[in-house]
Scaffold this motif. Sequence first.
Motif, mmCIF file in Angstrom:
data_model
loop_
_atom_site.group_PDB
_atom_site.id
_atom_site.type_symbol
_atom_site.label_atom_id
_atom_site.label_comp_id
_atom_site.label_asym_id
_atom_site.label_seq_id
_atom_site.Cartn_x
_atom_site.Cartn_y
_atom_site.Cartn_z
ATOM 1 N N VAL A 180 -7.794 8.930 0.658
ATOM 2 C CA VAL A 180 -6.320 8.816 1.108
ATOM 3 C C VAL A 180 -5.962 7.154 0.945
ATOM 4 N N TYR A 181 -4.777 6.969 0.392
ATOM 5 C CA TYR A 181 -4.607 5.739 -0.167
ATOM 6 C C TYR A 181 -3.106 5.344 0.504
ATOM 7 N N LEU A 182 -3.383 4.315 1.711
ATOM 8 C CA LEU A 182 -2.219 3.786 2.483
ATOM 9 C C LEU A 182 -1.686 2.542 2.127
ATOM 10 N N HIS A 183 -0.483 2.409 2.453
ATOM 11 C CA HIS A 183 0.186 1.224 2.056
ATOM 12 C C HIS A 183 0.491 0.369 3.386
ATOM 13 N N ASP A 184 0.049 -0.765 3.676
ATOM 14 C CA ASP A 184 0.130 -1.665 4.755
ATOM 15 C C ASP A 184 1.101 -2.830 4.640
ATOM 16 N N GLU A 185 2.507 -2.394 4.224
ATOM 17 C CA GLU A 185 3.528 -3.403 3.788
ATOM 18 C C GLU A 185 3.655 -4.670 4.841
ATOM 19 N N SER A 186 3.646 -4.391 5.992
ATOM 20 C CA SER A 186 3.618 -5.289 7.047
ATOM 21 C C SER A 186 2.645 -6.313 7.092
ATOM 22 N N GLN A 187 1.246 -5.885 6.818
ATOM 23 C CA GLN A 187 0.055 -6.506 6.585
ATOM 24 C C GLN A 187 -0.308 -6.593 8.004
ATOM 25 N N GLU A 188 0.092 -5.947 8.982
ATOM 26 C CA GLU A 188 -0.146 -5.913 10.547
ATOM 27 C C GLU A 188 -1.637 -5.084 10.664
ATOM 28 N N VAL A 189 -1.922 -4.091 9.838
ATOM 29 C CA VAL A 189 -3.217 -3.516 10.151
ATOM 30 C C VAL A 189 -4.391 -4.190 9.353
ATOM 31 N N ALA A 190 -4.103 -4.874 8.247
ATOM 32 C CA ALA A 190 -5.047 -6.022 7.717
ATOM 33 C C ALA A 190 -5.409 -7.135 8.939
ATOM 34 N N LYS A 191 -4.426 -7.556 9.444
ATOM 35 C CA LYS A 191 -4.674 -8.597 10.649
ATOM 36 C C LYS A 191 -5.475 -8.099 11.607
#
Length: 193
Positions: A99-110
């Motif tokens: 599954v390829y998800l988009h973390d536009e806010s970058q909150e998940v990466a943080k």
Amino acid sequence: MSFTLAIGAVAPDFSLPATDGKAYSLHSFEGDQFLVITFTCNHCPYVVGSDEVTRATADQFTPHGVSFVAINSNSVHTHPDDSFEHMVERMNTHKFPWVYLHDESQEVAKAYGALRTPHFYIFDENRKLVYTGRGVDSPRDTSKMTTNELDQALTELLAGKPVSTPVTNPIGCNVKWDGQDAHWMPADACDLV
């Protein structure tokens, strides 16, 4: 607190749109014993260079109760190729088994403390972190790789063993943070080992 999740940490929840038109959260994968989350992107040569090795690992372990999730957190302002539209094109072209998800806010990466693309995280049945770091030791040119830590960790887990090397340094391009220079990393980001 370290920038990147520590071994034993519980996976932060998320709700993100995917290239297949659905939205996914941690709950979406609760039927599988193990969960592999990769922070990735469309353009990075380390991602592109190792995608087929990652595909082979996913194909091998998915039938044994392992879910594979890829998250693109890169800023489209820093790298336009990392847009959601390009994500959809990439999945349509390559038909990757995740599954390829988009973390536009970058909150998940943080929340996860993603350092590079690719950066792999493996969570156990309780969604506690048991591995973080690289997939292989030569992701840009897998013809030169000598180790596949992702495969090794999953093999050990499925055999009921602890992961012998739970932390490695991810190898790849840094996450492209919005509003920052393309090579910027947060002040508290550092090598894991």
